[in-house]
Write a protein that holds these residues in place. Structure first.
Motif, PDB file in Angstrom:
ATOM      1  N   CYS A  89       9.210 -12.758  98.976  1.00  0.00           N
ATOM      2  CA  CYS A  89      10.427 -13.350  99.547  1.00  0.00           C
ATOM      3  C   CYS A  89      11.360 -12.291 100.101  1.00  0.00           C
ATOM      4  O   CYS A  89      12.123 -12.528 101.025  1.00  0.00           O
ATOM      5  CB  CYS A  89      11.143 -14.196  98.495  1.00  0.00           C
ATOM      6  SG  CYS A  89      12.072 -13.233  97.285  1.00  0.00           S
ATOM      7  N   GLY A  90      11.318 -11.066  99.504  1.00  0.00           N
ATOM      8  CA  GLY A  90      12.145  -9.974 100.012  1.00  0.00           C
ATOM      9  C   GLY A  90      13.528  -9.876  99.388  1.00  0.00           C
ATOM     10  O   GLY A  90      14.251  -8.927  99.660  1.00  0.00           O
ATOM     11  N   HIS A  91      13.901 -10.825  98.536  1.00  0.00           N
ATOM     12  CA  HIS A  91      15.279 -10.749  98.004  1.00  0.00           C
ATOM     13  C   HIS A  91      15.435 -11.274  96.574  1.00  0.00           C
ATOM     14  O   HIS A  91      16.545 -11.551  96.137  1.00  0.00           O
ATOM     15  CB  HIS A  91      16.242 -11.501  98.929  1.00  0.00           C
ATOM     16  CG  HIS A  91      15.758 -12.873  99.283  1.00  0.00           C
ATOM     17  ND1 HIS A  91      15.679 -13.880  98.365  1.00  0.00           N
ATOM     18  CD2 HIS A  91      15.280 -13.374 100.439  1.00  0.00           C
ATOM     19  CE1 HIS A  91      15.195 -14.956  98.964  1.00  0.00           C
ATOM     20  NE2 HIS A  91      14.937 -14.678 100.213  1.00  0.00           N
ATOM     21  N   CYS A  92      14.348 -11.452  95.819  1.00  0.00           N
ATOM     22  CA  CYS A  92      14.486 -11.885  94.417  1.00  0.00           C
ATOM     23  C   CYS A  92      14.708 -10.649  93.524  1.00  0.00           C
ATOM     24  O   CYS A  92      14.761  -9.519  94.007  1.00  0.00           O
ATOM     25  CB  CYS A  92      13.257 -12.671  93.967  1.00  0.00           C
ATOM     26  SG  CYS A  92      11.777 -11.661  93.801  1.00  0.00           S
ATOM     27  N   CYS A  95      11.753  -8.195  94.112  1.00  0.00           N
ATOM     28  CA  CYS A  95      11.728  -7.661  95.488  1.00  0.00           C
ATOM     29  C   CYS A  95      12.840  -6.640  95.680  1.00  0.00           C
ATOM     30  O   CYS A  95      12.633  -5.588  96.281  1.00  0.00           O
ATOM     31  CB  CYS A  95      11.851  -8.790  96.504  1.00  0.00           C
ATOM     32  SG  CYS A  95      10.312  -9.708  96.733  1.00  0.00           S
ATOM     33  N   CYS A 103       6.982 -10.592  92.941  1.00  0.00           N
ATOM     34  CA  CYS A 103       7.918 -11.551  93.548  1.00  0.00           C
ATOM     35  C   CYS A 103       7.775 -12.934  92.915  1.00  0.00           C
ATOM     36  O   CYS A 103       6.670 -13.428  92.711  1.00  0.00           O
ATOM     37  CB  CYS A 103       7.667 -11.648  95.051  1.00  0.00           C
ATOM     38  SG  CYS A 103       8.619 -12.956  95.843  1.00  0.00           S
ATOM     39  N   GLU A 104       8.908 -13.551  92.630  1.00  0.00           N
ATOM     40  CA  GLU A 104       8.898 -14.837  91.919  1.00  0.00           C
ATOM     41  C   GLU A 104       8.361 -15.978  92.780  1.00  0.00           C
ATOM     42  O   GLU A 104       7.921 -16.991  92.257  1.00  0.00           O
ATOM     43  CB  GLU A 104      10.315 -15.152  91.418  1.00  0.00           C
ATOM     44  CG  GLU A 104      10.708 -14.257  90.258  1.00  0.00           C
ATOM     45  CD  GLU A 104      12.207 -14.182  90.007  1.00  0.00           C
ATOM     46  OE1 GLU A 104      12.998 -14.644  90.863  1.00  0.00           O
ATOM     47  OE2 GLU A 104      12.578 -13.637  88.958  1.00  0.00           O
TER      48      GLU A 104
HETATM   49 ZN   LIG Z   1      10.715 -11.894  95.865  1.00  0.00          ZN
END
Ligand SMILES: [Zn+2]
Ligand SMILES: [Zn+2]
Length: 352
Positions: A89-92, A95, A103-104
């Motif tokens: 996702c790039g933002h959890c 990440c 990543c979740e």
């Molecule tokens: Zn993530």
């Protein structure tokens, strides 16, 4: 476009389906090479809880950019690229910490997204954002670039292990992943790389191509660890291996790994175990009294993927010896049958 459609267990048919159109941040790749992976085989034989049929599999691939969405600047039509199939996702939480393999809500091309066993595959814009789209230099073939995914999984395991100069590294399982572990451990300066496998064929192939230093055939139904332990002892003055990598899905192998490790040794559980019987039943006292480090490894990060592709591009890792079969898309079922029969190492689809 032509696609190999997975309809259910052992059922893939070649069909004409709609060609993908890129969304504003996406691009579409004309697939030039797509490799069959052990996880594709698992889905082919047993299905997958996250994959709804009909679906197009295929997650180890490379090709030429066919069309791009209006916001895309990183690639242009005609570029030769390889893409890692994992889409974090790039933002959890993970990440944010550079641990995109954890990543979740990680998705996968050829998993939740349609895959590359087809003439064209859509690449979500997220792949560009997180850094898993890599340009392939002219001197590197598409088929070699497809090896970035299996190589980088092994590379993640190797970074966790941190092999030291002179270490004895024992690898249980002589599949493509076992081979890559051997090649990477050699780059790290391992002193003695021992490749072990239940059957002889893949050991012979590895020996022919000088992938490891020593080769041990465990035997198909060997239950007694003693001959194996004697063999490892004979090479390590009785100590065992500093590093043991379980690169197969057998729980028996995990039990053997802790028995074959030296004191202060590291044991890496690289592969998943059967879902219905994942309990290992290892001797906990071996872990405690020998002060073993038992570790897991899963997937890889974008940083590692870029590194793995570079190793293939520069021939630091010789991908050529990994690819033993090339088939047209129409023969994908035969390709899976070859894998079931344990034939060859990597099978690549090179005609669509
Ligand atoms: Zn993530
Ligand atoms: Zn794979």
């Amino acid at each position: 476009m032509k696609a190999a459609v997975f309809n259910g267990i052992r059922d893939i048919t070649i069909e004409e389906i709609e060609k993908p159109m890129p969304g504003p941040d996406d691009f579409v790749l004309k697939v030039k090479a797509a490799a069959l992976c052990g996880s594709d085989l698992r889905t082919y034989l047993h299905g997958h809880p996250k994959i709804k049929t009909p679906h197009v599999l295929g997650h180890e691939f490379a090709g030429v950019v066919e069309s791009v969405g209006e916001n895309v600047t990183f690639v242009k039509v005609g570029d030769r690229v390889a893409v890692h199939p994992g889409v974090p996702c790039g933002h959890c939480y993970y990440c944010d910490r550079g641990q995109q393999n954890m990543c979740e809500t990680r998705k996968q091309i050829g998993g939740q997204y349609p895959g590359a066993f087809a003439e064209y595959v859509n690449i979500p814009g997220k792949c560009i954002e997180v850094g898993t789209v890599v340009h392939i230099p002219e001197e590197c073939s598409f088929e070699i670039a497809t090896l970035g995914d299996p190589l980088v999984s092994a590379l993640n395991g190797q970074e966790i292990l941190n092999v030291q100069y002179g270490d004895t590294v024992l690898i249980l399982g002589a599949g493509p992943i076992g081979y890559f572990h051997a090649m990477l451990a050699r780059l790290k300066g391992a002193g003695n790389i021992i490749l072990a496998n239940r059957s002889q064929g893949r050991l012979d192939y590895a020996k022919e191509h000088n992938i490891a230093d020593n080769y041990y055939c465990i035997g198909r139904d060997a239950k007694d660890i003693k001959p194996f332990r004697d063999y490892i002892n004979s090479m390590t003055e009785g100590r065992g291996a500093e590093v043991v990598i379980v690169a197969n899905t057998s729980t028996e192998s995990a039990r053997q790994a802790v028995q074959l490790a030296a004191k202060n040794g590291k044991v890496l559980l690289f592969a998943g175990f059967p879902k219905d019987a994942p309990e290992l039943g290892v001797d906990g006292n071996l872990i405690h009294y020998n002060q073993l480090n038992v570790m897991g490894a899963l997937g890889s990060t974008p940083r590692q993927y870029q590194l793995a592709e570079k190793m293939l591009f520069t021939n630091k890792i010789n991908g050529n010896i990994m690819i033993t079969h090339r088939i047209p898309l129409e023969e994908i079922n035969e390709g899976f049958q070859k894998m079931i029969d344990g034939e060859g190492v990597k099978i690549v689809i090179d005609k669509f």
